[in-house]
Scaffold this motif. Sequence first.
Motif, PDB file in Angstrom:
ATOM      1  N   GLU A  69      43.472  36.084  -5.007  1.00  0.00           N
ATOM      2  CA  GLU A  69      43.540  36.762  -6.303  1.00  0.00           C
ATOM      3  C   GLU A  69      43.117  38.223  -6.205  1.00  0.00           C
ATOM      4  O   GLU A  69      43.472  39.036  -7.063  1.00  0.00           O
ATOM      5  N   ASP A  70      42.386  38.559  -5.153  1.00  0.00           N
ATOM      6  CA  ASP A  70      41.892  39.929  -4.978  1.00  0.00           C
ATOM      7  C   ASP A  70      42.538  40.617  -3.775  1.00  0.00           C
ATOM      8  O   ASP A  70      42.053  41.636  -3.295  1.00  0.00           O
ATOM      9  N   LEU A  71      43.653  40.059  -3.295  1.00  0.00           N
ATOM     10  CA  LEU A  71      44.235  40.545  -2.049  1.00  0.00           C
ATOM     11  C   LEU A  71      44.805  41.956  -2.172  1.00  0.00           C
ATOM     12  O   LEU A  71      44.722  42.747  -1.227  1.00  0.00           O
ATOM     13  N   ASP A  72      45.368  42.292  -3.332  1.00  0.00           N
ATOM     14  CA  ASP A  72      45.961  43.627  -3.486  1.00  0.00           C
ATOM     15  C   ASP A  72      44.930  44.729  -3.283  1.00  0.00           C
ATOM     16  O   ASP A  72      45.221  45.777  -2.691  1.00  0.00           O
ATOM     17  N   ARG A  73      43.706  44.507  -3.744  1.00  0.00           N
ATOM     18  CA  ARG A  73      42.648  45.504  -3.552  1.00  0.00           C
ATOM     19  C   ARG A  73      42.257  45.611  -2.079  1.00  0.00           C
ATOM     20  O   ARG A  73      42.054  46.713  -1.548  1.00  0.00           O
ATOM     21  N   LYS A  74      42.176  44.480  -1.397  1.00  0.00           N
ATOM     22  CA  LYS A  74      41.725  44.462   0.002  1.00  0.00           C
ATOM     23  C   LYS A  74      42.686  45.196   0.925  1.00  0.00           C
ATOM     24  O   LYS A  74      42.267  45.836   1.896  1.00  0.00           O
ATOM     25  N   ILE A  75      43.981  45.090   0.642  1.00  0.00           N
ATOM     26  CA  ILE A  75      44.946  45.707   1.556  1.00  0.00           C
ATOM     27  C   ILE A  75      45.213  47.177   1.230  1.00  0.00           C
ATOM     28  O   ILE A  75      46.022  47.816   1.909  1.00  0.00           O
ATOM     29  N   GLU A  76      44.542  47.707   0.221  1.00  0.00           N
ATOM     30  CA  GLU A  76      44.671  49.145  -0.038  1.00  0.00           C
ATOM     31  C   GLU A  76      44.220  49.947   1.181  1.00  0.00           C
ATOM     32  O   GLU A  76      44.819  50.961   1.537  1.00  0.00           O
ATOM     33  N   TYR A  77      43.151  49.478   1.824  1.00  0.00           N
ATOM     34  CA  TYR A  77      42.625  50.157   3.015  1.00  0.00           C
ATOM     35  C   TYR A  77      43.407  49.763   4.269  1.00  0.00           C
ATOM     36  O   TYR A  77      43.879  50.618   5.022  1.00  0.00           O
ATOM     37  N   THR A  78      43.577  48.458   4.482  1.00  0.00           N
ATOM     38  CA  THR A  78      44.216  48.000   5.720  1.00  0.00           C
ATOM     39  C   THR A  78      45.717  48.281   5.741  1.00  0.00           C
ATOM     40  O   THR A  78      46.329  48.274   6.809  1.00  0.00           O
ATOM     41  N   GLY A  79      46.306  48.528   4.575  1.00  0.00           N
ATOM     42  CA  GLY A  79      47.732  48.799   4.523  1.00  0.00           C
ATOM     43  C   GLY A  79      48.107  50.216   4.922  1.00  0.00           C
ATOM     44  O   GLY A  79      49.289  50.512   5.147  1.00  0.00           O
ATOM     45  N   LYS A  80      47.118  51.096   5.027  1.00  0.00           N
ATOM     46  CA  LYS A  80      47.401  52.472   5.445  1.00  0.00           C
ATOM     47  C   LYS A  80      47.698  52.492   6.943  1.00  0.00           C
ATOM     48  O   LYS A  80      46.946  51.931   7.744  1.00  0.00           O
ATOM     49  N   TYR A  81      48.762  53.169   7.308  1.00  0.00           N
ATOM     50  CA  TYR A  81      49.239  53.129   8.689  1.00  0.00           C
ATOM     51  C   TYR A  81      48.186  53.611   9.681  1.00  0.00           C
ATOM     52  O   TYR A  81      47.998  53.014  10.748  1.00  0.00           O
ATOM     53  N   GLU A  82      47.469  54.682   9.332  1.00  0.00           N
ATOM     54  CA  GLU A  82      46.469  55.205  10.262  1.00  0.00           C
ATOM     55  C   GLU A  82      45.346  54.196  10.512  1.00  0.00           C
ATOM     56  O   GLU A  82      44.799  54.108  11.618  1.00  0.00           O
ATOM     57  N   ASN A  83      45.019  53.389   9.488  1.00  0.00           N
ATOM     58  CA  ASN A  83      43.988  52.363   9.670  1.00  0.00           C
ATOM     59  C   ASN A  83      44.518  51.177  10.473  1.00  0.00           C
ATOM     60  O   ASN A  83      43.780  50.559  11.252  1.00  0.00           O
ATOM     61  N   ARG A  84      45.790  50.867  10.288  1.00  0.00           N
ATOM     62  CA  ARG A  84      46.418  49.819  11.100  1.00  0.00           C
ATOM     63  C   ARG A  84      46.407  50.205  12.582  1.00  0.00           C
ATOM     64  O   ARG A  84      46.121  49.379  13.451  1.00  0.00           O
ATOM     65  N   ILE A  85      46.724  51.463  12.852  1.00  0.00           N
ATOM     66  CA  ILE A  85      46.742  51.943  14.236  1.00  0.00           C
ATOM     67  C   ILE A  85      45.340  51.892  14.840  1.00  0.00           C
ATOM     68  O   ILE A  85      45.159  51.506  16.013  1.00  0.00           O
ATOM     69  N   LYS A  86      44.326  52.269  14.067  1.00  0.00           N
ATOM     70  CA  LYS A  86      42.948  52.206  14.564  1.00  0.00           C
ATOM     71  C   LYS A  86      42.573  50.778  14.957  1.00  0.00           C
ATOM     72  O   LYS A  86      41.941  50.553  15.995  1.00  0.00           O
ATOM     73  N   MET A  87      42.950  49.817  14.114  1.00  0.00           N
ATOM     74  CA  MET A  87      42.641  48.427  14.428  1.00  0.00           C
ATOM     75  C   MET A  87      43.400  47.969  15.668  1.00  0.00           C
ATOM     76  O   MET A  87      42.849  47.294  16.553  1.00  0.00           O
ATOM     77  N   HIS A  88      44.674  48.325  15.748  1.00  0.00           N
ATOM     78  CA  HIS A  88      45.473  47.969  16.925  1.00  0.00           C
ATOM     79  C   HIS A  88      44.824  48.502  18.202  1.00  0.00           C
ATOM     80  O   HIS A  88      44.698  47.778  19.201  1.00  0.00           O
TER      81      HIS A  88
END
Length: 366
Positions: free
Chosen positions: A320-339
Amino acid sequence: MIAITFVIPSSLDYNGGIEKTIARYNSYTTDDFKKIVLQGVPGGNNKDVYGINSVYSKLIISTSGKLNFLVRAMAPFILKFDRLLNYRVIRNIENNSQVIYLTNDDYYYLFAHGKFFVWSEHGNIPSSYTGIKPLNNAIYALIKDKLIFRKIKAMHLINCYNMNLAPFKNTFCVPNGVDTSHFFPSERAHSSIRLLFVGRLEKSKGIDKIVNVFKQNLLNIEFTVVGSGELESLFSTPVKNVNYVKNPDNEKLAEIYRNSDAFIFPSMLENFGNVVLEALSSGLYVIGSESLRPRFDDIEKMNFLEYIESTESAILKSLEDLDRKIEYTGKYENRIKMHNYIAGKYGWDVVLPQFYNKMKNAYYSE
């Protein structure tokens, strides 16, 4: 050169977490080891992959719960029969191996005990051997005092926080790995929220609970399920916002990861969770069960993972709160950092040299 045989209950073609890992161990090029794989099912039979017709493998793969526990209790007897049934292959393995690496410790009874046996955490470790703590403690004590499994010479852990639970002095830790060249992020090119599950379709993985949540609630989430198993019937009739993909090839699977926003894995019992690494390497936010704790505590602190109870109410609350959580992880630069973080810690180019160096040290330390 050290000749090592990796023993798996199933087939490399099964393509589960253990099978993928052993396939990687086997394909890695090293001058220090000659490698063989022994499968517990027919097949293989080329220069480095052999298969046997194992009654025990059929039983252990096809049972669960109390029946599975009963089968495991009978392992010494069933596997001695399997040895007779497949004597020529087993003797050939023994004659051409110095190290026997067990992904399931039960298969210790398949062999004559004159080799260097390695017990691995891909299967059970003594602290979680039966699910009954007093019995686990008794088994641990018997192993430590060399009253059972006397010929085990070393133990390979994939979770370093379990070092104090290993009853063998010769213990080393190397985690599982992930192909970060295959699983990598892409720019988010959709406005909908896309959730993914990848794994065996069985109750222990919690897939039935996720599907029930989608059946009983109107969620603004597109949910894709990838896998096969005993609960495929969950998708025999359409479920709103749920898409089922049975067995995609590796390229398609990586594409499905890249096109998702979050990954859910409420497994009730998990030795490691290779699919979690695939999801994180693809830059996804992960909703994982408490069974994964404390394995990914560092990822939790980086806001890319949360632990939840394996219940429908906990799953619903998180989604129910997933849209808020992926605001950060959905940004490409943050995805690359995690990768990049996953690549530096769990990439196969990092993990495989560690594994074989520590295996060599364990062998020569005896």
